[in-house]
Design a protein around this motif. Structure first.
Motif, PDB file in Angstrom:
ATOM      1  N   ASN A  15       0.808  -1.222   0.000  1.00 50.23           N
ATOM      2  CA  ASN A  15       0.000   0.000   0.000  1.00 50.23           C
ATOM      3  C   ASN A  15       0.841   1.271   0.000  1.00 50.23           C
ATOM      4  OD1 ASN A  15      -2.466  -1.328  -0.025  1.00 50.23           O
ATOM      5  ND2 ASN A  15      -2.547  -1.505   2.205  1.00 50.23           N
ATOM      6  N   SER A  16       2.111   1.155  -0.303  1.00 49.86           N
ATOM      7  CA  SER A  16       3.008   2.307  -0.203  1.00 49.86           C
ATOM      8  C   SER A  16       2.628   3.446  -1.145  1.00 49.86           C
ATOM      9  CB  SER A  16       4.453   1.873  -0.461  1.00 49.86           C
ATOM     10  OG  SER A  16       4.575   1.312  -1.770  1.00 49.86           O
ATOM     11  N   ASN A  17       2.023   3.109  -2.278  1.00 47.37           N
ATOM     12  CA  ASN A  17       1.634   4.144  -3.247  1.00 47.37           C
ATOM     13  C   ASN A  17       0.130   4.422  -3.227  1.00 47.37           C
ATOM     14  OD1 ASN A  17       4.286   4.432  -4.268  1.00 47.37           O
ATOM     15  ND2 ASN A  17       4.008   2.609  -5.543  1.00 47.37           N
ATOM     16  N   LYS A  18      -0.534   4.018  -2.151  1.00 51.72           N
ATOM     17  CA  LYS A  18      -1.980   4.195  -2.027  1.00 51.72           C
ATOM     18  C   LYS A  18      -2.300   4.952  -0.741  1.00 51.72           C
ATOM     19  CE  LYS A  18      -2.413  -0.312  -4.271  1.00 51.72           C
ATOM     20  NZ  LYS A  18      -2.744  -1.725  -4.066  1.00 51.72           N
ATOM     21  N   SER A  20      -4.173   5.045   2.588  1.00 54.07           N
ATOM     22  CA  SER A  20      -4.797   4.094   3.509  1.00 54.07           C
ATOM     23  C   SER A  20      -6.071   4.680   4.109  1.00 54.07           C
ATOM     24  CB  SER A  20      -3.830   3.723   4.631  1.00 54.07           C
ATOM     25  OG  SER A  20      -2.690   3.071   4.108  1.00 54.07           O
ATOM     26  N   LEU A  21      -7.093   3.840   4.222  1.00 54.87           N
ATOM     27  CA  LEU A  21      -8.346   4.244   4.862  1.00 54.87           C
ATOM     28  C   LEU A  21      -8.444   3.713   6.287  1.00 54.87           C
ATOM     29  CD1 LEU A  21     -10.936   3.700   1.970  1.00 54.87           C
ATOM     30  CD2 LEU A  21      -9.794   5.814   2.646  1.00 54.87           C
ATOM     31  N   THR A  22      -7.652   2.705   6.611  1.00 53.05           N
ATOM     32  CA  THR A  22      -7.696   2.103   7.947  1.00 53.05           C
ATOM     33  C   THR A  22      -6.273   1.847   8.435  1.00 53.05           C
ATOM     34  OG1 THR A  22      -7.666  -0.198   7.155  1.00 53.05           O
ATOM     35  CG2 THR A  22      -9.820   0.891   7.294  1.00 53.05           C
ATOM     36  N   SER A  23      -6.186   1.552   9.711  1.00 47.98           N
ATOM     37  CA  SER A  23      -4.923   1.023  10.228  1.00 47.98           C
ATOM     38  C   SER A  23      -4.827  -0.445   9.822  1.00 47.98           C
ATOM     39  CB  SER A  23      -4.880   1.163  11.751  1.00 47.98           C
ATOM     40  OG  SER A  23      -5.960   0.452  12.343  1.00 47.98           O
ATOM     41  N   ILE A  24      -3.738  -1.088  10.158  1.00 45.27           N
ATOM     42  CA  ILE A  24      -3.537  -2.486   9.761  1.00 45.27           C
ATOM     43  C   ILE A  24      -4.110  -3.421  10.822  1.00 45.27           C
ATOM     44  CG2 ILE A  24      -1.820  -4.266   9.257  1.00 45.27           C
ATOM     45  CD1 ILE A  24       0.018  -2.044   8.245  1.00 45.27           C
ATOM     46  N   PHE A  25      -4.952  -4.327  10.360  1.00 47.22           N
ATOM     47  CA  PHE A  25      -5.408  -5.413  11.239  1.00 47.22           C
ATOM     48  C   PHE A  25      -4.422  -6.560  11.104  1.00 47.22           C
ATOM     49  CE2 PHE A  25      -7.565  -9.602  11.199  1.00 47.22           C
ATOM     50  CZ  PHE A  25      -7.837  -9.699  12.555  1.00 47.22           C
ATOM     51  N   TYR A  42      -7.253  -1.442   4.372  1.00 41.15           N
ATOM     52  CA  TYR A  42      -8.076  -0.890   3.288  1.00 41.15           C
ATOM     53  C   TYR A  42      -7.451   0.398   2.766  1.00 41.15           C
ATOM     54  CZ  TYR A  42     -12.115  -4.007   3.446  1.00 41.15           C
ATOM     55  OH  TYR A  42     -12.940  -5.092   3.337  1.00 41.15           O
ATOM     56  N   ASN A  43      -7.545   0.588   1.431  1.00 39.61           N
ATOM     57  CA  ASN A  43      -7.071   1.819   0.808  1.00 39.61           C
ATOM     58  C   ASN A  43      -8.177   2.414  -0.050  1.00 39.61           C
ATOM     59  OD1 ASN A  43      -6.798   0.663  -2.012  1.00 39.61           O
ATOM     60  ND2 ASN A  43      -5.383  -0.686  -0.901  1.00 39.61           N
ATOM     61  N   ASP A  44      -7.909   3.547  -0.696  1.00 44.54           N
ATOM     62  CA  ASP A  44      -8.954   4.279  -1.413  1.00 44.54           C
ATOM     63  C   ASP A  44      -9.119   3.850  -2.870  1.00 44.54           C
ATOM     64  OD1 ASP A  44      -6.582   5.261  -2.383  1.00 44.54           O
ATOM     65  OD2 ASP A  44      -7.169   7.378  -2.283  1.00 44.54           O
ATOM     66  N   THR A  45      -8.514   2.721  -3.280  1.00 42.15           N
ATOM     67  CA  THR A  45      -8.669   2.256  -4.659  1.00 42.15           C
ATOM     68  C   THR A  45      -9.942   1.412  -4.786  1.00 42.15           C
ATOM     69  OG1 THR A  45      -7.455   0.170  -4.382  1.00 42.15           O
ATOM     70  CG2 THR A  45      -6.159   2.166  -4.831  1.00 42.15           C
ATOM     71  N   TYR A  46     -10.192   0.927  -6.005  1.00 34.12           N
ATOM     72  CA  TYR A  46     -11.394   0.121  -6.247  1.00 34.12           C
ATOM     73  C   TYR A  46     -11.062  -1.331  -6.568  1.00 34.12           C
ATOM     74  CZ  TYR A  46     -13.358   4.776  -6.557  1.00 34.12           C
ATOM     75  OH  TYR A  46     -13.722   6.070  -6.274  1.00 34.12           O
ATOM     76  N   SER A  47      -9.811  -1.690  -6.375  1.00 32.90           N
ATOM     77  CA  SER A  47      -9.394  -3.064  -6.638  1.00 32.90           C
ATOM     78  C   SER A  47      -8.972  -3.738  -5.334  1.00 32.90           C
ATOM     79  CB  SER A  47      -8.233  -3.085  -7.641  1.00 32.90           C
ATOM     80  OG  SER A  47      -7.129  -2.354  -7.132  1.00 32.90           O
ATOM     81  N   ASP A  48      -8.843  -5.038  -5.369  1.00 35.06           N
ATOM     82  CA  ASP A  48      -8.403  -5.791  -4.195  1.00 35.06           C
ATOM     83  C   ASP A  48      -7.088  -6.494  -4.520  1.00 35.06           C
ATOM     84  OD1 ASP A  48      -9.791  -7.304  -6.050  1.00 35.06           O
ATOM     85  OD2 ASP A  48     -10.402  -8.814  -4.620  1.00 35.06           O
ATOM     86  N   THR A  49      -6.260  -6.670  -3.505  1.00 33.04           N
ATOM     87  CA  THR A  49      -4.953  -7.305  -3.666  1.00 33.04           C
ATOM     88  C   THR A  49      -4.798  -8.399  -2.623  1.00 33.04           C
ATOM     89  OG1 THR A  49      -3.999  -5.229  -4.444  1.00 33.04           O
ATOM     90  CG2 THR A  49      -2.459  -6.946  -3.738  1.00 33.04           C
ATOM     91  N   TYR A  50      -4.523  -9.619  -3.076  1.00 29.18           N
ATOM     92  CA  TYR A  50      -4.337 -10.747  -2.172  1.00 29.18           C
ATOM     93  C   TYR A  50      -2.957 -11.361  -2.384  1.00 29.18           C
ATOM     94  CZ  TYR A  50      -9.443 -10.594  -1.851  1.00 29.18           C
ATOM     95  OH  TYR A  50     -10.733 -10.193  -1.657  1.00 29.18           O
ATOM     96  N   LYS A  51      -2.266 -11.623  -1.303  1.00 23.63           N
ATOM     97  CA  LYS A  51      -1.025 -12.379  -1.326  1.00 23.63           C
ATOM     98  C   LYS A  51      -1.205 -13.554  -0.364  1.00 23.63           C
ATOM     99  CE  LYS A  51       0.997  -9.556  -4.142  1.00 23.63           C
ATOM    100  NZ  LYS A  51       1.314  -9.960  -5.537  1.00 23.63           N
ATOM    101  N   SER A 103      -6.481  -4.845   0.844  1.00 23.35           N
ATOM    102  CA  SER A 103      -5.171  -5.481   0.657  1.00 23.35           C
ATOM    103  C   SER A 103      -4.996  -6.519   1.763  1.00 23.35           C
ATOM    104  CB  SER A 103      -4.048  -4.446   0.727  1.00 23.35           C
ATOM    105  OG  SER A 103      -4.082  -3.590  -0.398  1.00 23.35           O
ATOM    106  N   LEU A 104      -4.609  -7.721   1.381  1.00 22.70           N
ATOM    107  CA  LEU A 104      -4.522  -8.816   2.338  1.00 22.70           C
ATOM    108  C   LEU A 104      -3.269  -9.634   2.112  1.00 22.70           C
ATOM    109  CD1 LEU A 104      -5.908 -10.786   4.469  1.00 22.70           C
ATOM    110  CD2 LEU A 104      -6.795 -12.001   2.469  1.00 22.70           C
TER     111      LEU A 104
END
Length: 374
Positions: A15-18, A20-25, A42-51, A103-104
């Motif tokens: 999320n370094s270039n996004k 953030s809307l929340t702190s990290i859980f 969570y960030n302000d984009t409209y896509s999801d990222t899973y690792k 982001s997860l």
């Protein structure tokens, strides 16, 4: 290369270039040799990222992800109901609505995991789902209670996703309402053929009124129809049907061809088509080529069957008109012109550039010899 804080550093990097809307859980639990580490933000984009990982092996999906999604959806809905963020009349937030901006990083460990999928990178062990769901739910509920601003941000983000989805649905419904109306009124600009035998009829799509006149005069009124379009039609490459139907030229062609609009799609029913041939007749210049491409793009995107079944044709007029004495010769393009010049050798001829059907722009006003000015 390892990092000091493991997946916490990983999620920050994702999320370094996004924004953030929340702190990290973050949670880390182990039970009977089966463990899970999760970092979520969570960030302000409209896509999801899973690792995703199982025993440090990267995964594209699996039962551990299913368990997490169930835990997230259930916990968020329970919190939102309890805190009044969801009204009684509101439907529960869905997993799809919770995906936007998520982001997860999920690291799962277990003995003897089972994988499936073509590349064997999807975890299929059934116990992974139930264990991840149980372990994550417990800590996630505590985190939501202790971080009300973060919880509200997640709910608000999901509700915005819902609003956008509903707006898109209404747009589709608008198309469907158009679908249900029988489009029996033919466009007023259509000069139709007299015959009702589709197999012997053809329609010429011409560029503007100037081309319409000579084409109408030269046609066989019994079997040939003419429909003028104004300039370049809408580029439908990245356009949905709802917007395309708002274009007069496209709507007129759909009606004239005998196509149907149903369930948000253009339906090609061959028994209802009005012409056996649909012919695009654009000028021979660059603009004409562009118009042909736009027409074919519209057909290929919304009614490709017309191309696949041989209904679509392109008539290309010559680019040049050569005249000498009482002789006239039309030349398709620059290559044909060069060949013609060599054939004529020392003979004089006048050359005009065809703008469109029956429209000739003279090039030089002086005679040419073999294509070279006197």
């Amino acid at each position: 290369m390892t990092s000091k804080n493991g997946i916490l550093d990983y999620i920050k990097d994702l999320n370094s270039n996004k924004t953030s809307l929340t702190s990290i859980f973050y949670t880390e639990n182990i039970e009977d040799r089966i463990g899970v580490k999760i970092a979520m933000e969570y960030n302000d984009t409209y896509s999801d990222t899973y690792k995703l990982y199982t025993n440090s092996i990267p995964n594209s999906g699996g039962t551990h992800l299913t368990g997490f999604r169930t835990a997230l959806t259930t916990s968020i809905n329970e919190y939102a109901r309890d805190k009044g963020l969801l009204k009684e009349k509101d439907a529960n937030i869905t997993g799809e609505e919770l995906k936007e901006g998520l982001s997860l990083v999920l690291s799962f460990i277990m003995p003897d995991p089972v994988f499936s999928g073509q590349t064997k990178d999807v975890l299929s062990s059934s116990e992974a789902r139930t264990i991840v769901q149980r372990l994550v739910s417990k800590d996630l509920k505590v985190w939501l209670d202790n971080n009300p601003k973060d919880a509200k941000a997640i709910v608000d983000k999901a509700m915005l996703a819902r609003a956008a989805r509903e707006k898109a649905k209404k747009a589709k419904e608008t198309v469907r309402k158009v679908d249900t109306k029988k489009r029996t009124i033919l466009p007023g600009t259509l000069s139709d053929a007299n015959s009702k035998n589709r197999n012997e009829c053809e329609i010429f799509i011409v560029e503007g009124r100037s081309a319409e006149g000579p084409t109408k005069e030269a046609r066989n009124r019994n079997t040939q129809a003419v429909l003028p379009v104004r300039g370049k039609i809408l580029n439908t490459l990245k356009t949905d049907l709802h917007k395309a139907l708002g274009n007069k030229e496209i709507s007129a062609m759909i009606d004239a061809f005998g196509l149907e609009v149903k369930d948000g799609k253009v339906i090609v029913d061959e028994s209802k088509l009005r012409y056996g041939k649909i012919i695009i007749t654009a000028d021979a210049d660059v603009d004409g080529s562009h118009i042909r491409i736009l027409f074919l793009t519209f057909i290929w995107k919304f009614a490709p069957e017309l191309i696949e079944k041989g209904y679509i044709y392109a008539a290309v007029p010559p680019l040049y008109k050569a005249t000498w004495g009482t002789n006239i010769k039309y030349l398709k393009d620059d290559v044909a012109l060069e060949t013609f010049r060599k054939t004529m050798k020392s003979k004089n001829f006048e050359l005009g550039r065809m703008k469109g059907y029956e429209e000739v722009w003279p090039l030089p006003t002086f005679p040419l010899i073999g294509g070279v000015a006197n």
